[in-house]
Design an enzyme around this catalytic site. Sequence first.
Site, PDB file in Angstrom:
ATOM      1  N   GLY A  64       0.816  -1.215   0.000  1.00 52.48           N
ATOM      2  CA  GLY A  64       0.000   0.000   0.000  1.00 52.48           C
ATOM      3  C   GLY A  64       0.843   1.255   0.000  1.00 52.48           C
ATOM      4  O   GLY A  64       0.373   2.333   0.378  1.00 52.48           O
ATOM      5  N   THR A  66       2.214   3.206  -2.496  1.00 51.27           N
ATOM      6  CA  THR A  66       1.820   4.299  -3.389  1.00 51.27           C
ATOM      7  C   THR A  66       0.590   5.014  -2.859  1.00 51.27           C
ATOM      8  O   THR A  66       0.503   6.252  -2.882  1.00 51.27           O
ATOM      9  CB  THR A  66       1.558   3.760  -4.800  1.00 51.27           C
ATOM     10  OG1 THR A  66       2.726   3.068  -5.272  1.00 51.27           O
ATOM     11  CG2 THR A  66       1.229   4.883  -5.768  1.00 51.27           C
ATOM     12  N   THR A 128      10.789   4.978   1.056  1.00 51.76           N
ATOM     13  CA  THR A 128      11.803   3.933   1.137  1.00 51.76           C
ATOM     14  C   THR A 128      11.161   2.604   1.499  1.00 51.76           C
ATOM     15  O   THR A 128      10.146   2.566   2.216  1.00 51.76           O
ATOM     16  CB  THR A 128      12.900   4.273   2.162  1.00 51.76           C
ATOM     17  OG1 THR A 128      13.882   3.229   2.167  1.00 51.76           O
ATOM     18  CG2 THR A 128      12.322   4.413   3.568  1.00 51.76           C
ATOM     19  N   HIS A 129      11.760   1.525   0.988  1.00 53.75           N
ATOM     20  CA  HIS A 129      11.397   0.173   1.413  1.00 53.75           C
ATOM     21  C   HIS A 129      12.477  -0.426   2.313  1.00 53.75           C
ATOM     22  O   HIS A 129      12.393  -1.604   2.671  1.00 53.75           O
ATOM     23  CB  HIS A 129      11.212  -0.737   0.194  1.00 53.75           C
ATOM     24  CG  HIS A 129      10.016  -0.414  -0.645  1.00 53.75           C
ATOM     25  ND1 HIS A 129       8.758  -0.269  -0.115  1.00 53.75           N
ATOM     26  CD2 HIS A 129       9.885  -0.220  -1.985  1.00 53.75           C
ATOM     27  CE1 HIS A 129       7.896  -0.006  -1.093  1.00 53.75           C
ATOM     28  NE2 HIS A 129       8.553   0.036  -2.233  1.00 53.75           N
ATOM     29  N   SER A 159       0.920  -9.733  -4.856  1.00 50.91           N
ATOM     30  CA  SER A 159       1.157  -8.448  -5.510  1.00 50.91           C
ATOM     31  C   SER A 159       2.629  -8.284  -5.890  1.00 50.91           C
ATOM     32  O   SER A 159       2.954  -7.763  -6.973  1.00 50.91           O
ATOM     33  CB  SER A 159       0.714  -7.310  -4.593  1.00 50.91           C
ATOM     34  OG  SER A 159       0.756  -6.073  -5.256  1.00 50.91           O
ATOM     35  N   SER A 249      -8.982   6.813  -4.558  1.00 48.35           N
ATOM     36  CA  SER A 249      -9.621   5.559  -4.972  1.00 48.35           C
ATOM     37  C   SER A 249      -8.768   4.801  -5.982  1.00 48.35           C
ATOM     38  O   SER A 249      -7.992   5.390  -6.740  1.00 48.35           O
ATOM     39  CB  SER A 249     -10.997   5.842  -5.586  1.00 48.35           C
ATOM     40  OG  SER A 249     -10.859   6.536  -6.823  1.00 48.35           O
TER      41      SER A 249
END
Length: 321
Positions: A64, A66, A128-129, A159, A249
Site C-alpha cells: 500500500g 503508493t 523507502t522500502h 502483488s 480511490s
Amino acid sequence: MELDIVDVSDDPLVKQLIKYSQNESYFTFNGYFFPGTFKPFVQRLLDFEVFEDDIFVCSFPKSGTTWTEEMVWCLENNLDYKTSKKIALDERMIFLEFSSLIPEEMQAVVPDTVDLAKNSPRPRIIKTHLPFDLLPRQIATKKPKLVFVSRNIRDVCVSFYHHCILLEGYNGGFDLWCELFLKGYAAYYSPIEKYLKSFFKADYPTDKIIYLRYEDMKKDLTTEIKRTTAFLGKEIADEAIPDFLDHLSVKNFKKSPTLNKEDMVESANKHCSKEISDKTGFIRKGVVGDWKTHISDDYITKFEDLEKLVYEMTGVCYDLQ
C-alpha cells in the site's frame, strides 16, 4: 555499524531466481536479501543526511506504499490535486534507494535517486522500502517522522509476484515465487518476517512513527486519513473528505498517469533483459483477499506457519479478506 554482507548467489533456490529474472547476483546485508546492484549504494544510504523535518514513508514492497505516499503528500500540500495530476508521484516524493535496485545499464540513464533525495527542497517527503535497521543512520538522532504501512503477507506475496513480472521480467511461475517468498529470497528486502519485526519492535519515539495497515485503510479510509492528519500535525475539513476519498480511490489511481507510474513501467520494460509477460500496469486490483485466486492449498499451511511466526515476532496480525 559493521555490515554483514554474504554472497548467496550459489544457493540453489537463488540460482532459480537468477535463471528467471534479470539480476545476476544476490547478497544478504545483515540478513536482508538484495540484488548485487545494491552493494555499491549501501554505504551511501546509511550515510544519507537526514533532517528533523523530513517525513519517510516506509513499507515492505506492495503493502500500500503508493496509496500511502499520495495520502501523505496531499495532506502535506493542502490537497493540491492540480499538482498531483501534473507531476508524477515519483518526482514529488523520491524513492530513496531506487537506483540501487535497477540494472547498471538503466542506472546510466536514470538520475541517481540518492542524490535526487539529497537535493530535494525541504521539508522533504521520502519513500523507502529499507528495513528499519538499514535506514540512514542519522534517523536515530534526528528522529524525523516515519509513516509505516504494512499488509497481510499473502496479498503481499501475490502483488509482489506481479510486480516482479512487470518490472523485473520474472518468469519462473507462481509456485517457485512462493518458495522464494517463504524462504526469504523474494527479489529484495526479504525475509518479510525479519523486515516487519524491524519496524514493529523499533526503538523509536511513539510520537514520531505511525503504523498503518492496508486492511484498515480499505475498511475505513476516513479514519486512517484523520489519524495520519493528526500525526502529521495537519488539519483537514470534514467537507474535504469525500473529494479526498475519490482522489485516493483505486479507480482514480488506475486512470492517472502520475499515480500509475506509466513512465517508470515503460522505462523498466525497455531496459529489462527478460521479456515482460504481464502488462496489467503498476496499480492492479487494490483489494484484500486476492491471494485466494493464487495460493493453492499446498501452500496455505506454509503461509499459516509464517503468519504465526510474524505474530510471535511482532504481536501484529492481519485481516485476510
